[in-house]
Design a protein around this motif. Structure first.
Motif, mmCIF file in Angstrom:
data_model
loop_
_atom_site.group_PDB
_atom_site.id
_atom_site.type_symbol
_atom_site.label_atom_id
_atom_site.label_comp_id
_atom_site.label_asym_id
_atom_site.label_seq_id
_atom_site.Cartn_x
_atom_site.Cartn_y
_atom_site.Cartn_z
ATOM 1 N N GLU A 77 11.009 -49.402 -5.400
ATOM 2 C CA GLU A 77 10.954 -48.857 -6.763
ATOM 3 C C GLU A 77 11.385 -49.904 -7.782
ATOM 4 N N GLU A 78 12.459 -50.609 -7.473
ATOM 5 C CA GLU A 78 12.960 -51.611 -8.406
ATOM 6 C C GLU A 78 12.002 -52.800 -8.504
ATOM 7 N N MET A 79 11.376 -53.174 -7.403
ATOM 8 C CA MET A 79 10.402 -54.261 -7.446
ATOM 9 C C MET A 79 9.176 -53.868 -8.254
ATOM 10 N N GLY A 80 8.790 -52.599 -8.169
ATOM 11 C CA GLY A 80 7.665 -52.122 -8.954
ATOM 12 C C GLY A 80 7.930 -52.166 -10.444
ATOM 13 N N GLN A 240 4.877 -47.840 -7.075
ATOM 14 C CA GLN A 240 4.143 -47.359 -8.248
ATOM 15 C C GLN A 240 5.021 -46.487 -9.140
ATOM 16 N N VAL A 241 5.932 -45.741 -8.551
ATOM 17 C CA VAL A 241 6.865 -44.950 -9.352
ATOM 18 C C VAL A 241 7.700 -45.856 -10.244
ATOM 19 N N GLY A 242 8.180 -46.964 -9.675
ATOM 20 C CA GLY A 242 8.963 -47.904 -10.471
ATOM 21 C C GLY A 242 8.162 -48.466 -11.626
ATOM 22 N N VAL A 280 6.456 -36.100 -17.695
ATOM 23 C CA VAL A 280 6.186 -35.077 -16.677
ATOM 24 C C VAL A 280 5.491 -35.711 -15.469
ATOM 25 N N ALA A 281 4.521 -36.580 -15.742
ATOM 26 C CA ALA A 281 3.791 -37.229 -14.654
ATOM 27 C C ALA A 281 4.713 -38.115 -13.819
ATOM 28 N N VAL A 282 5.599 -38.865 -14.477
ATOM 29 C CA VAL A 282 6.510 -39.756 -13.752
ATOM 30 C C VAL A 282 7.469 -38.953 -12.880
ATOM 31 N N GLU A 283 8.013 -37.876 -13.411
ATOM 32 C CA GLU A 283 8.939 -37.068 -12.625
ATOM 33 C C GLU A 283 8.244 -36.434 -11.427
ATOM 34 N N PHE A 318 0.660 -43.855 -12.265
ATOM 35 C CA PHE A 318 0.857 -45.230 -12.739
ATOM 36 C C PHE A 318 -0.298 -45.649 -13.653
ATOM 37 N N SER A 319 -1.528 -45.350 -13.247
ATOM 38 C CA SER A 319 -2.684 -45.709 -14.072
ATOM 39 C C SER A 319 -2.654 -44.972 -15.406
#
Length: 373
Positions: A77-80, A240-242, A280-283, A318-319
């Protein structure tokens, strides 16, 4: 409970974030993109030797720290978030996972200590066309010659294929698909491939009777390949979350500081709603990715289902967020000087790796059709 991190995992995330903010800034990423090797060796050594990131999910008997996939997901996550350039994903996620899943103790003892120490770049060549991410797509041929195996054919778009020193390859024997390990010094031609996302190097590999060592024969090759692909899909979803979280922060920060008509643009309804939709999408994506990571750690029998869901949700999120971040930034968001396009390119390239959303939806639909009524 799915998605809730322990205090130790939160401390790990904070430590990795601090390091990457200092050593993988936007300017560092741009410089690394243009470098011949495509990654910062000094940073890679620091991550491996001083922080032990490369070996965090490798068992202690093979030179690692003996933690698990949950800790690895924290790092990813952190690398993303910073678009880390380098072979960490290919070496630690693809290559190390393939060795561990093969169950070949000799191969693990030979290669994994070098991965954990950051002294070796490895990868996996498991896809031959843009849409194929299962055993049916494997056409690379393998044949036995006495005590050895020879591989012939082409593998396209292999992550870090040009810099890898050892590669796990999926190839087809007469009896079915097997997994092999190849030393790149032996009869292998590699060609760098120009890509949309310059933060992640790819190459085409041409095998011409290339000597290889068998890792997993046809009897187990199909199942091992599926496990590798599921874990890779979940790992990429975490990354991708990151990235999605970072572009959301960029968009909100700009909306608060950019003024038009004597007021911040974030006060306009269209911008507010866009940022809210991104949140909302990220969560939702974070929940899907962490749930799938828990499933990997627990060896959940529904991992195939959860991996497909996570990869689909996180790719699309992500997109979406990378696109909306460009729109919120307006004219400056379309320029080369702004980092928004770097995230958008990583998001779009990531959609194709380990199965597009469409591919995973089709697989999930087929799986549902076969369930008992």
């Amino acid at each position: 409970m799915y998605g809730v991190r322990s205090a130790e995992q939160q401390e790990l995330a904070a430590a990795v974030r601090k390091l990457l903010q200092e050593r993988s800034s936007e300017s560092a990423v741009r410089a690394t993109m243009d470098a011949a090797e495509g990654y910062d060796r000094e940073l890679a050594t620091l991550m491996a030797e001083q922080m032990g990131l490369h070996g965090i999910a490798i068992p202690e008997e093979y030179g690692g720290a003996g933690f698990g996939f949950l800790e690895l997901s924290v790092i990813l996550e952190e690398m993303g978030r910073v678009l880390l350039c380098g072979p960490f994903f290919s070496s630690v996620v693809l290559f190390a996972t393939a060795l561990l899943e093969s169950g070949d103790d000799d191969a693990c003892r030979t290669w994994l200590p070098q991965i954990a120490a950051g002294r070796l770049v490895g990868t996996a060549a498991i896809a031959e066309d843009a849409g194929g991410w299962d055993e049916q797509s494997i056409r690379l041929a393998a044949r036995r010659e006495g005590e050895h195996y020879l591989l012939s054919g082409r593998e396209r778009h292999v992550l870090d294929g040009a810099s890898a020193e050892a590669i796990v390859v999926a190839a087809r024997l007469p009896e079915g698909v097997g997994l092999f390990i190849v030393d790149t010094d032996l009869g292998l031609r590699r060609t760098a491939v120009p890509t949309l996302d310059r933060t992640r190097r790819q190459a085409t590999l041409d095998f011409a009777d290339t000597p290889a060592r068998l890792l997993a024969g046809p009897a187990q090759g199909r199942a091992v390949l599926r496990r590798i692909l599921d874990r890779a899909a979940v790992a990429l979803a975490c990354e991708q979350v990151g990235g999605a979280e970072r572009v959301l922060e960029m968009a909100v920060g700009y909306a608060k500081t950019r003024h038009q008509f004597d007021r911040p643009i974030g006060s306009f309804q269209a911008i507010k709603h866009t940022c809210a939709d991104m949140l909302v999408a990220v969560e939702s994506a974070r929940s899907a990715a962490r749930c799938a990571a828990e499933a990997v750690a627990a060896n959940d029998p529904d991992l195939e289902l959860l991996a497909g869901l996570a990869k689909t949700v996180c790719s699309e999120t992500f997109s979406l967020c990378a696109r909306d971040n460009i729109q919120i930034h307006g004219g400056i968001g379309f320029t080369w000087e702004h980092p928004a396009h770097l995230y958008y390119k990583r998001a779009k390239s990531g959609e194709a790796h380990f199965g597009t959303p469409r591919y995973h939806r089709e697989r999930l639909a087929l799986r549902t059709e076969t369930l008992p009524a």
